[in-house]
Enzyme design. Sequence first.
Site, short mmCIF file in Angstrom:
data_model
loop_
_atom_site.label_atom_id
_atom_site.label_comp_id
_atom_site.label_asym_id
_atom_site.label_seq_id
_atom_site.Cartn_x
_atom_site.Cartn_y
_atom_site.Cartn_z
N SER A 75 -89.60 -21.50 114.55
CA SER A 75 -89.06 -22.84 114.68
C SER A 75 -87.83 -22.92 113.78
CB SER A 75 -90.10 -23.91 114.30
OG SER A 75 -90.63 -23.66 113.01
N GLU A 88 -84.86 -25.44 111.64
CA GLU A 88 -84.50 -26.74 111.08
C GLU A 88 -82.98 -26.90 111.08
OE1 GLU A 88 -86.34 -28.35 107.35
OE2 GLU A 88 -84.27 -28.22 106.61
N ASP A 113 -87.05 -37.80 98.92
CA ASP A 113 -86.38 -37.89 97.62
C ASP A 113 -85.76 -39.27 97.44
OD1 ASP A 113 -86.91 -35.18 96.97
OD2 ASP A 113 -85.24 -34.58 98.26
N PHE A 123 -79.96 -24.17 95.30
CA PHE A 123 -81.07 -24.84 95.99
C PHE A 123 -82.40 -24.43 95.35
CE2 PHE A 123 -78.76 -25.04 100.39
CZ PHE A 123 -77.99 -26.09 99.93
N HIS A 145 -90.64 -20.53 110.04
CA HIS A 145 -89.76 -21.69 110.17
C HIS A 145 -88.48 -21.38 109.40
CE1 HIS A 145 -88.80 -25.93 110.83
NE2 HIS A 145 -88.40 -26.01 109.57
#
Length: 302
Positions: free
Chosen positions: A17, A19, A111, A221, A271
């Site tokens: 999958s 994103e 967030d 990140f 993912h």
Amino acid sequence: MTEAGTQRRAHAPISVSFEFFPPKTDAMEASLWQAIRKLEPLAPEFVSVTYGAGGSTRERTHSTVSRILAETSLKPAAHLTCVAATKDEVDAVVRDYWDAGVRHIVALRGDPPAGAGTAYAAHPGGYQSSADLVAGLKTIGDFEVSVSAYPEKHPESGSFDVDLDVLQAKVDAGATRAITQFFFDNDHYWRYLDRVRARGINIPIVPGQIPIHNFKQIAGFAARCGATMPASTAARFEGLADDPETTQLVAAAVAAEQVRDLVKGGVTEFHFYTLNRAPLVNAICHTLGIKPHAPAASAVNA
């Protein structure tokens, strides 16, 4: 390999999958749809579209999800968070998704809005946690609900036990899949999976993968979300800050090695956090044996 790590057999079909994030500019819009066109023929299980801090991309997320539904063969999953909105506001968004044909939600705590500091505070009239949000989704429609998981635990969790309590609450509320924060050392995933299964949590724990297309950016990140960057991985990108072409080649090799190792351990679902960049993800999928089934059926205009 641990018993939990061999829960699936390596010869099982691999599924993926992807994103994406909603575009902010015309140029980003073009980049997004170029990525969608490139990856659509791989027939992913679903594609998810992110939701900005404090719901700041709510309209763009909805627009992107709606266009994916209308113009591609892909099954979109919309990200949704608890922050900066009342239950009624969130429920209205959820009903709009249901009416549009969306049947999969990625339910997250979320967030705080930019500038609000790092501490999370639930909206007094909103959903109080991701588990609360999952339960709310299930009262509106029979959504498939994916949630987050943290192989190195959430940065705000005091311990793995607390972290697993949160995951258990989300599962009890109706979550059907957990997608992990990205990680670069597979031992973190296997240890986490052992803990999850020991708790009796049996939903799929899908490894989240992020190709290192730009080491400085991805390392940043990682630092912000508590994901360890191994020194051995960092060493492979030394001296490449001004050499993006070689960086791409090294990144493809690093990612392919990681996913191959997970496949050997029996993982069958992945993912990918694409950052709206398709080439590296496409190369990794090719390595996994996932190749285009047919030319994309959609005629998407950038």
